[in-house]
Design an enzyme around this catalytic site. Structure first.
Site, mmCIF file in Angstrom:
data_model
loop_
_atom_site.group_PDB
_atom_site.id
_atom_site.type_symbol
_atom_site.label_atom_id
_atom_site.label_comp_id
_atom_site.label_asym_id
_atom_site.label_seq_id
_atom_site.Cartn_x
_atom_site.Cartn_y
_atom_site.Cartn_z
ATOM 1 N N SER A 63 52.057 16.582 -15.262
ATOM 2 C CA SER A 63 51.796 18.087 -15.073
ATOM 3 C C SER A 63 51.158 18.507 -15.961
ATOM 4 O O SER A 63 50.373 19.589 -16.423
ATOM 5 C CB SER A 63 52.689 18.615 -14.240
ATOM 6 O OG SER A 63 51.960 18.671 -12.860
ATOM 7 N N LYS A 66 47.671 19.642 -16.625
ATOM 8 C CA LYS A 66 47.104 20.800 -16.403
ATOM 9 C C LYS A 66 46.623 21.194 -18.068
ATOM 10 O O LYS A 66 46.334 22.759 -17.187
ATOM 11 C CB LYS A 66 48.425 21.523 -15.618
ATOM 12 C CG LYS A 66 48.404 21.504 -13.872
ATOM 13 C CD LYS A 66 49.150 22.113 -13.146
ATOM 14 C CE LYS A 66 49.599 21.320 -11.910
ATOM 15 N NZ LYS A 66 50.057 20.694 -11.572
ATOM 16 N N SER A 123 53.569 25.674 -12.483
ATOM 17 C CA SER A 123 53.158 24.304 -12.344
ATOM 18 C C SER A 123 51.988 23.817 -10.479
ATOM 19 O O SER A 123 52.537 22.887 -10.039
ATOM 20 C CB SER A 123 54.071 22.808 -12.673
ATOM 21 O OG SER A 123 53.050 22.238 -12.511
#
Length: 381
Positions: A63, A66, A123
């Site tokens: 993640s 991101k 997230s």
């Protein structure tokens, strides 16, 4: 930067360890950095690399992907393409995302502000996908924007197949510690992001959906400003952490740690080392040394080299007096294009080069032509 790299190398040899155990030398601290497959410590203010370990290795960033998604969202907000108050609908594709999520339902609308908060704090994969689709028109369109932006930044070791970092079905989704640090550097230019990265606990849907920041350093580390965690079975435990102390901003990226604690310990060790051993300094330029450059056969005879007087430099604490070597071109042939190098100022600490500052042309100067001379003659009659 050669001086900084040499400084750290000497320190590492002194510690008799290849791991980053700056402040402490116990086995736990050493193991925490050894567990990271890749790591980097960069000064956000100058772009200087203080430490790196396999910083260009292609790895799944989970993640931490991101960070690029966040950059594109922030740029869309800054450009006016979207507004925080916009109502963003959730598509079937967004709702289908697994992993961390806020459990959007098809057709449900939230503001861009709410969805961005869910992305940064929790997230949320569904929220990230919904925002990406809203900005680019489709999920694939947003992924193309991610890769295009990476190319614009000169990043050669990243390829994104989604905006979330989910890596269970991808075949060629990767990044590296260096690329992520550069993207984070761009993200932190947007002050508004700190309104989200500083949140520890919050909620959506009138308190029905709780948000708890996945970055525990937000609640524990002095000066933390962000930024993003990531975890998958393939990627291991990853973290991109940004912090500020005494006006200096650092970013630490660690990828592929074995445990969650080790990723946070590794990032803390990196940041602590940076703040303990480095500081920002403002160069003191002698403007008399920055002489005009003669332009041969140019429509203008001279050009003054442009210098960024607000530029700061990263120096090791206690490194002593900074000296300057000015190397300005005396003459250049036309044409001159805006951004062309006109000379350099090399900064030294002792015999070590701290930084080379390039002096640029701040405008175009065309070559004198016969037609130009003829027109000038006519205008003077």
């Amino acid at each position: 930067m050669k001086k900084i790299t040499a400084f750290f190398t000497a320190f590492a040899i002194f510690m008799l360890s290849t791991s980053v155990c700056f402040a402490q030398t116990d086995n736990k601290e050493e193991k925490s950095m050894e567990s990271a497959k890749s790591a980097i410590l960069m000064c956000i203010d100058t772009g200087d690399i203080i430490y790196e370990k396999n910083a260009y290795e292609h790895l799944s960033p989970a993640s931490v992907t991101k960070v690029m998604s966040m950059l594109l969202i922030l740029e869309a907000l800054d450009s006016g393409k979207i507004a925080l108050t916009d109502k963003v609908p959730a598509s079937e594709n967004a709702v289908s995302k697994g992993g961390s999520q806020i459990w959007l339902e098809v057709g449900e609308e939230m503001t861009a502000d709410e969805l961005f908060k869910a992305v940064v704090v929790a997230s949320a994969n569904d929220a990230c996908t919904a925002l990406g689709e809203y900005i680019a028109g489709s999920d694939t369109g947003f992924i193309k924007m991610m890769n295009d932006r990476a190319a614009e930044l000169g990043l050669e070791n990243s390829n994104f197949e989604n905006c979330t970092g989910l890596d269970d079905t991808v075949t060629n989704h990767y990044s590296c510690a260096y690329d992520i640090a550069v993207i984070a550097k761009e993200v932190m230019k947007h002050e508004i992001v700190k309104n989200y990265t500083s949140i520890w606990l919050d909620s959506l849907r009138n308190g029905k959906t709780e948000l708890n920041n996945t970055n525990k350093l937000v609640n524990t580390y002095n000066g933390i400003t962000g930024l993003k965690t990531g975890t998958t079975s393939n990627a291991g435990f990853c973290l991109c952490a940004t912090a500020q102390r005494d006006g200096m901003n650092l970013v630490a990226v660690v990828l592929g740690c074995e445990t969650s604690d080790e990723r946070f310990d590794s990032a803390v060790n990196l940041l602590d080392f940076g703040f303990a051993n480095y500081e920002l300094a403002e160069p003191q330029f002698d403007k008399a040394q920055i002489t005009d450059v003669k332009i041969k056969n140019g429509r203008e005879k001279y050009i003054s080299p442009a210098i960024n007087e607000t530029e700061k430099i990263l120096v090791a604490k206690g490194s002593g007096e900074i000296t300057y070597k000015y190397e300005i071109n005396k003459e250049m042939p036309a044409p001159v294009n805006k951004g062309d190098n006109l000379g350099t100022i090399v900064l030294y600490s002792g015999e070590d080069v701290i930084k080379t500052i390039y002096l640029k042309a701040d405008k175009n100067i065309e070559t004198v032509s016969y037609s130009y001379i003829f027109k000038k003659m006519l205008s003077n009659i």
